[in-house]
Design a protein around this motif. Structure first.
Motif, PDB file in Angstrom:
ATOM      1  N   ILE A 173       0.862  -1.183   0.000  1.00 12.08           N
ATOM      2  CA  ILE A 173       0.000   0.000   0.000  1.00 12.08           C
ATOM      3  C   ILE A 173       0.899   1.235   0.000  1.00 12.08           C
ATOM      4  O   ILE A 173       1.787   1.334   0.846  1.00 12.08           O
ATOM      5  CB  ILE A 173      -0.941  -0.006   1.230  1.00 12.08           C
TER       6      ILE A 173
ATOM      7  N   TYR B 233      -7.403   4.525  -0.926  1.00 11.31           N
ATOM      8  CA  TYR B 233      -6.670   3.591  -1.779  1.00 11.31           C
ATOM      9  C   TYR B 233      -7.416   2.264  -1.886  1.00 11.31           C
ATOM     10  O   TYR B 233      -7.568   1.693  -2.960  1.00 11.31           O
ATOM     11  CB  TYR B 233      -5.265   3.374  -1.224  1.00 11.31           C
ATOM     12  N   LEU B 234      -7.916   1.784  -0.737  1.00  9.27           N
ATOM     13  CA  LEU B 234      -8.589   0.484  -0.738  1.00  9.27           C
ATOM     14  C   LEU B 234      -9.910   0.524  -1.516  1.00  9.27           C
ATOM     15  O   LEU B 234     -10.400  -0.499  -1.964  1.00  9.27           O
ATOM     16  CB  LEU B 234      -8.839   0.009   0.710  1.00  9.27           C
ATOM     17  N   ARG B 235     -10.486   1.700  -1.659  1.00  8.78           N
ATOM     18  CA  ARG B 235     -11.742   1.838  -2.383  1.00  8.78           C
ATOM     19  C   ARG B 235     -11.573   2.439  -3.770  1.00  8.78           C
ATOM     20  O   ARG B 235     -12.542   2.699  -4.467  1.00  8.78           O
ATOM     21  CB  ARG B 235     -12.713   2.716  -1.571  1.00  8.78           C
ATOM     22  N   TYR B 236     -10.339   2.679  -4.152  1.00  7.32           N
ATOM     23  CA  TYR B 236     -10.065   3.325  -5.435  1.00  7.32           C
ATOM     24  C   TYR B 236     -10.489   2.394  -6.576  1.00  7.32           C
ATOM     25  O   TYR B 236     -10.182   1.197  -6.566  1.00  7.32           O
ATOM     26  CB  TYR B 236      -8.575   3.628  -5.517  1.00  7.32           C
TER      27      TYR B 236
END
Lengths: 215, 237
Positions: B167, B213-216
């Motif tokens: 990440i 970032y995790l939902r991008y």
């Protein structure tokens, strides 16, 4: 007590003309002052209190000589009083010589770790004048030329996402691409059922991915 | 709590570059030092503070100084606080210590470090650096920022750790926290920014960045088309 302690620092933020340094009167005729001549414009002023040199409206220097270190704790009181009374960025220059070396580490701990100020060791006044010259030069430079200053850079997330998904055991670049295209984001991938995963990759790998993400 | 050993992480390269330092930390200061693949920085002394150990000579040549600057830039994206320890170079026995005049570029480098708001500490050798690292770790523990979870991860958790480490701008301590404190990757992905911040010991701002970032939503069009350097990119698929 506080009023007395505050008194010498009230000179606090003085207006320093561009490219100049304002020095405490007591430094007139010293080796530092002589060596600074011709390199930067040095003006002497009375009543600077605890401060030895003002480099700008925000930064000033407190000088701790070998003699101060050997003499005992008076310099510590001076530093603490400065820290409590002034909002200026204080740079402490310490003479680290063969004689004062034994005092250096505790002083560094106090100044940097406890008071949160900047500390630079020098061997003598000559080195100090050279350091002050560079500090003044640095301040007149454009901030963007500073190689240590954090630069904002935004990168596309796509290559990172691909790298992240490839860390799932059993998933290489091709499968990672398929998974990301199918599910859109890591969040959705994490919430996919085994059945949904099976539509993209084989049964075994689907179970493997599910186990990795959900347990 | 006070008697628990201090926890530090050391970069793998420090094992070769400064073996005396790591053993001094362990033996003389009783610290728990875990050598791991830090992507940036020489040491991590808390959840938010990283240390770059730089030799004095590295600040003297422009090329080497730029390398130090690049490493520090990278650290600044990941950690809240950066400490630079400037360590005097060891001179080999028999070699006369050089008493040359202090170079101007050294002062220029120090000035730039100070202006960039980095904390700078000076050390005359590896043992002193070890003592400074101990002091830093202590100070961080006092402010309740110490590394809270064991640095070791076992078995399959290692794969999960590597997953978190990809990440962008997520530091090793935060990845460790995620491994130890969240039940699964899914639990991390479904967490709110504030839950991420609390669990991974991150600032809310950083936690929001991770959350985004995790939902991008991935867009293949935006993937830079990198021709495989070996020239066999499409043939295999």
């Amino acid at each position: 007590m506080t009023t007395k302690a505050n008194f010498p620092v009230t000179a606090g933020p003085v207006v320093v003309p561009y490219g100049h340094v304002i020095g405490n009167e007591k430094w007139r005729g010293s080796e530092i002052a002589q060596r600074l001549q011709g390199k930067i414009r040095l003006i002497f002023e009375d009543g600077l209190g605890l401060v030895d040199f003002h480099l700008s409206n925000r930064t000033c220097i407190l000088y701790i000589s070998e003699a101060d270190l050997v003499a005992g704790n008076e310099f510590k009181r001076r530093l603490v009083r400065f820290r409590n009374a002034s909002s200026l960025g204080g740079i402490v220059i310490v003479e680290r010589t063969q004689i004062s070396d034994q005092y250096f580490l505790p002083v560094q701990k106090l100044v940097v770790l406890e008071l949160g100020m900047v500390l630079f060791p020098v061997a003598n006044q000559g080195e100090a004048s050279q350091l002050i010259t560079q500090l003044v030069r640095e301040q007149s430079k454009d901030e963007n030329s500073n190689p240590f200053l954090r630069k904002q850079c935004s990168q596309l997330a796509e290559p990172s996402l691909l790298r992240t998904v490839q860390q799932i055991p059993g998933v290489g670049k091709t499968k990672a691409l398929l998974l990301l295209q199918q599910f859109g984001s890591i969040h959705w991938l994490c919430n996919a059922s085994v059945k949904e995963l099976e539509l993209v990759v084989g049964q075994t790998v689907a179970q493997q991915i599910y186990n990795f993400l959900c347990s | 709590q006070r008697s628990a050993p201090l926890r530090l992480l050391a970069a793998g390269r420090e094992l070769c570059a400064a073996p005396g330092l790591i053993s001094a930390l362990r033996a003389a200061h009783g610290a728990e030092v875990r050598v791991c693949a830090l992507r940036a920085g020489s040491y991590v002394v808390s959840s938010r503070t990283a240390v770059e150990r730089s030799l004095r000579s590295e600040l003297l040549s422009p090329r080497r100084r730029n390398k130090v600057a690049q490493r520090i830039q990278r650290l600044q994206r990941v950690f809240e606080r950066i400490v630079v320890i400037v360590e005097k170079d060891r001179h080999r026995p028999g070699e006369a210590p050089c008493r040359a005049q202090r170079p101007q570029c050294y002062d220029a480098a120090l000035s730039a470090l100070a202006r960039a708001g980095l904390r700078v500490l000076f050390s005359s050798g590896q043992e002193e650096t070890a003592a400074l690292l101990r002091d830093l770790a202590w100070a961080e523990r006092r402010e309740d920022a110490a590394l809270a979870v064991p640095a070791a991860v076992e078995g399959r958790r290692q794969e999960t750790l590597n997953f978190y480490l990809t990440i962008p701008d997520l530091g090793y301590p935060a990845a460790l926290n995620m491994c130890h404190r969240f039940a699964s990757v899914r639990a991390v992905a479904n967490s709110s920014p504030s839950a991420l911040a609390a669990g991974a010991q991150l600032s809310l701002q950083k936690a929001e960045q991770i959350h985004r970032y995790l939902r991008y939503t991935f867009d293949r069009q935006l993937l830079p088309e990198s021709p495989d350097p070996k020239g066999r990119s499409t043939a295999r698929s």
